[in-house]
Design a protein around this motif. Structure first.
Motif, PDB file in Angstrom:
ATOM      1  N   GLU A   1      -0.602   2.949 -13.922  1.00  0.00           N
ATOM      2  CA  GLU A   1      -1.709   3.762 -13.508  1.00  0.00           C
ATOM      3  C   GLU A   1      -2.924   3.448 -12.706  1.00  0.00           C
ATOM      4  OE1 GLU A   1      -1.421   6.810 -14.787  1.00  0.00           O
ATOM      5  OE2 GLU A   1       0.119   6.256 -15.875  1.00  0.00           O
ATOM      6  N   HIS A   2      -3.316   4.243 -11.789  1.00  0.00           N
ATOM      7  CA  HIS A   2      -4.121   4.092 -10.787  1.00  0.00           C
ATOM      8  C   HIS A   2      -5.574   3.631 -11.255  1.00  0.00           C
ATOM      9  CE1 HIS A   2      -6.882   5.048  -7.350  1.00  0.00           C
ATOM     10  NE2 HIS A   2      -5.686   4.890  -6.773  1.00  0.00           N
ATOM     11  N   PRO A   3      -6.350   2.808 -10.807  1.00  0.00           N
ATOM     12  CA  PRO A   3      -7.395   2.239 -10.918  1.00  0.00           C
ATOM     13  C   PRO A   3      -8.508   3.316 -11.409  1.00  0.00           C
ATOM     14  CG  PRO A   3      -7.057   0.924  -9.314  1.00  0.00           C
ATOM     15  CD  PRO A   3      -5.856   2.130  -9.473  1.00  0.00           C
ATOM     16  N   GLY A   4      -8.363   4.573 -10.713  1.00  0.00           N
ATOM     17  CA  GLY A   4      -9.185   5.866 -11.191  1.00  0.00           C
ATOM     18  C   GLY A   4      -9.183   6.094 -12.337  1.00  0.00           C
ATOM     19  N   LEU A   5      -8.023   5.956 -13.272  1.00  0.00           N
ATOM     20  CA  LEU A   5      -7.727   6.449 -14.653  1.00  0.00           C
ATOM     21  C   LEU A   5      -8.203   5.126 -15.449  1.00  0.00           C
ATOM     22  CD1 LEU A   5      -7.041   7.711 -17.081  1.00  0.00           C
ATOM     23  CD2 LEU A   5      -4.621   7.277 -16.427  1.00  0.00           C
TER      24      LEU A   5
ATOM     25  N   HIS B   1       0.874  12.386 -13.666  1.00  0.00           N
ATOM     26  CA  HIS B   1       1.931  13.808 -13.292  1.00  0.00           C
ATOM     27  C   HIS B   1       3.035  12.716 -12.658  1.00  0.00           C
ATOM     28  CE1 HIS B   1       3.178  17.573 -11.573  1.00  0.00           C
ATOM     29  NE2 HIS B   1       4.102  17.211 -12.367  1.00  0.00           N
ATOM     30  N   VAL B   2       2.681  12.204 -11.203  1.00  0.00           N
ATOM     31  CA  VAL B   2       3.493  11.839 -10.542  1.00  0.00           C
ATOM     32  C   VAL B   2       2.975  10.253 -10.408  1.00  0.00           C
ATOM     33  CG1 VAL B   2       4.533  11.697  -8.320  1.00  0.00           C
ATOM     34  CG2 VAL B   2       4.390  13.481  -9.411  1.00  0.00           C
ATOM     35  N   SER B   3       3.669   9.064 -10.563  1.00  0.00           N
ATOM     36  CA  SER B   3       3.280   7.883 -10.556  1.00  0.00           C
ATOM     37  C   SER B   3       2.916   7.553  -8.964  1.00  0.00           C
ATOM     38  CB  SER B   3       4.321   6.857 -10.835  1.00  0.00           C
ATOM     39  OG  SER B   3       4.062   5.306 -10.483  1.00  0.00           O
ATOM     40  N   TRP B   4       1.581   7.123  -8.720  1.00  0.00           N
ATOM     41  CA  TRP B   4       1.334   6.671  -7.746  1.00  0.00           C
ATOM     42  C   TRP B   4       1.899   5.507  -6.928  1.00  0.00           C
ATOM     43  CZ3 TRP B   4      -2.165   2.457  -5.766  1.00  0.00           C
ATOM     44  CH2 TRP B   4      -2.478   1.514  -6.703  1.00  0.00           C
ATOM     45  N   MET B   5       2.600   4.650  -7.806  1.00  0.00           N
ATOM     46  CA  MET B   5       3.471   3.487  -7.467  1.00  0.00           C
ATOM     47  C   MET B   5       4.949   3.678  -7.175  1.00  0.00           C
ATOM     48  SD  MET B   5       2.390   0.537 -10.040  1.00  0.00           S
ATOM     49  CE  MET B   5       0.511  -0.118 -10.324  1.00  0.00           C
TER      50      MET B   5
ATOM     51  N   PRO C   1       3.661  -7.149   2.239  1.00  0.00           N
ATOM     52  CA  PRO C   1       3.237  -5.704   2.261  1.00  0.00           C
ATOM     53  C   PRO C   1       1.888  -5.562   3.154  1.00  0.00           C
ATOM     54  CG  PRO C   1       3.721  -6.296   0.033  1.00  0.00           C
ATOM     55  CD  PRO C   1       3.969  -7.527   0.821  1.00  0.00           C
ATOM     56  N   LEU C   2       1.150  -6.612   3.014  1.00  0.00           N
ATOM     57  CA  LEU C   2      -0.341  -6.461   3.820  1.00  0.00           C
ATOM     58  C   LEU C   2      -0.087  -6.685   5.061  1.00  0.00           C
ATOM     59  CD1 LEU C   2      -2.797  -8.085   1.328  1.00  0.00           C
ATOM     60  CD2 LEU C   2      -3.049  -5.964   2.022  1.00  0.00           C
TER      61      LEU C   2
ATOM     62  N   ILE D   1       1.150  -1.379  -2.091  1.00  0.00           N
ATOM     63  CA  ILE D   1       0.625  -1.098  -3.642  1.00  0.00           C
ATOM     64  C   ILE D   1       0.318  -2.369  -4.377  1.00  0.00           C
ATOM     65  CG2 ILE D   1       1.620  -0.342  -6.031  1.00  0.00           C
ATOM     66  CD1 ILE D   1       1.635   1.911  -3.910  1.00  0.00           C
ATOM     67  N   PRO D   2      -0.833  -2.748  -4.466  1.00  0.00           N
ATOM     68  CA  PRO D   2      -1.568  -3.679  -5.224  1.00  0.00           C
ATOM     69  C   PRO D   2      -0.847  -4.502  -6.341  1.00  0.00           C
ATOM     70  CG  PRO D   2      -3.247  -2.147  -4.609  1.00  0.00           C
ATOM     71  CD  PRO D   2      -2.087  -1.416  -4.531  1.00  0.00           C
TER      72      PRO D   2
END
Length: 366
Positions: A115-119, A157-161, A321-322, A338-339
């Motif tokens: 899950e995203h930090p927003g959730l 709904h759709v995994s951000w990762m 990645p960075l 993706i962190p």
């Protein structure tokens, strides 16, 4: 040339986004590109305010714009406008839903490990402030993990990762399901009835190409009656002139953000209407087809994509990645990392084309 509808072609849609003249912009999963006409719509509202001031006519115009934007978001979600609240972001909608359920000790919210930090922030608040237990399980195992103490399932709904869809079996659960639709609405078809969710929070600035500070929250009529509303003000009260006796709106407007300015709403509405004119079916199909092609090309280059669903997100491995993200940006290719995962993520929209994909592939190290 791909024809979207009788009026719009893929090249015509692409021409609406000036950033694509310079960059291979593959980052709508963070913020979508802004259409030229949307910026013009916002500027026109500011010019009106500049010349006419902000009194009765101004607030009538704001009401007109918010009503039109609510209706537009409802069309994108496939639901009634009465069931849609206007928010400032996906996180706001999720946080108001979770807090409003007023769960406590001995009760559980089930979520996933993607899950995203927003959730996650809203979940952490429920745990720290109310003693709610938060249980994380693998994304694909959510439906089977619900137990007797589960009071809410909250996930993407759709995994951000990874770009994977949430398990379809969630629709069969007897507990409420809250979906983080940040990577859903605008990117893929949304069928709330088929999803079986009780709440769906979405973003206006990502796949709908609106400005920052826009979002939506669908809440089913049944769940709406269970969610307390602590934040009350002019915008979500049916009769604000009644002071402390004022009542909340009966519909989802009770969850509206305290204030949305006219220029933001005009910008968001203009961007939304552009995509609608292109035809949602064609917009979704083109984006998913391009994303699938990118996944295939990455595989051929030895960058095996992370397992995904037929969505618009393509995550793939990177040794650093960075550093690689910065290298790509210097070459005019915009993606994100993706962190906590050794991945880069490309977000592919209908406004992108094969040249954008080639530019990404040509810049990546083998």
């Amino acid at each position: 040339m791909r024809v979207f509808s009788r009026f719009v072609t893929s090249s015509a849609l692409r021409a609406e986004f000036p950033v694509l003249d310079r960059l291979a912009y593959l980052n709508a999963g963070t913020d979508g590109p802004l259409p030229r006409r949307a910026v013009a719509a916002a500027a026109a509202e500011l010019q009106r305010e500049l010349g006419e001031g902000r009194s009765t006519a101004h607030f009538e115009r704001r009401s007109e714009l918010t009503a039109a934007l609510r209706a537009g978001y409802a069309r994108a979600l496939g639901c009634d406008a009465a069931d849609v609240a206007l928010t400032t972001c996906t996180t706001e909608g999720m946080a108001s839903t979770i807090a409003g359920l007023e769960l406590g000790r001995g009760e559980e919210i089930l979520t996933s490990d993607e899950e995203h930090p927003g959730l996650q922030g809203a979940l952490a608040a429920a745990r720290e402030l109310r003693g709610v237990e938060i249980r994380e399980v693998p994304f694909a195992e959510l439906a089977e993990a619900a137990g007797p103490r589960t009071r809410l399932v909250a996930c993407s709904h759709v995994s951000w990762m990874t770009g994977a869809f949430a398990p379809a079996e969630l629709a069969e659960l007897d507990v409420p399901v809250l979906l983080d639709g940040a990577q859903g609405v605008g990117a893929v078809p949304v069928d709330l009835a088929a999803l079986g969710c009780d709440a769906y929070a979405g973003a206006g600035q990502k796949w709908l190409c609106g400005p920052d500070g826009t979002g939506m929250l669908y809440v089913s009529p049944a769940l709406r009656e269970r969610i307390g509303v602590a934040r009350r003000g002019y915008s979500n009260l049916a009769d604000p002139g009644e002071g402390m006796n004022a009542r909340l709106h009966d519909d989802a407007r009770r969850f509206d953000a305290p204030s949305l300015n006219a220029e933001t709403c005009a910008c968001a509405l203009s961007a939304l209407e552009l995509l609608e004119q292109s035809g949602w079916e064609a917009v979704h199909a083109r984006a998913r087809t391009l994303a699938a092609r990118l996944a295939e090309l990455l595989r051929e280059r030895g960058r095996q994509p992370v397992p995904r669903s037929p969505t618009t997100l393509v995550s793939f491995p990177s040794e650093d990645p960075l550093t690689e993200r910065e290298h790509l940006a210097e070459a005019g290719v915009i993606v994100r990392n993706i962190p906590g995962r050794p991945w880069l993520r490309a977000s592919v929209g209908a406004w992108n084309d094969e040249d954008d994909l080639d530019r990404l592939l040509g810049t990546l190290a083998p």
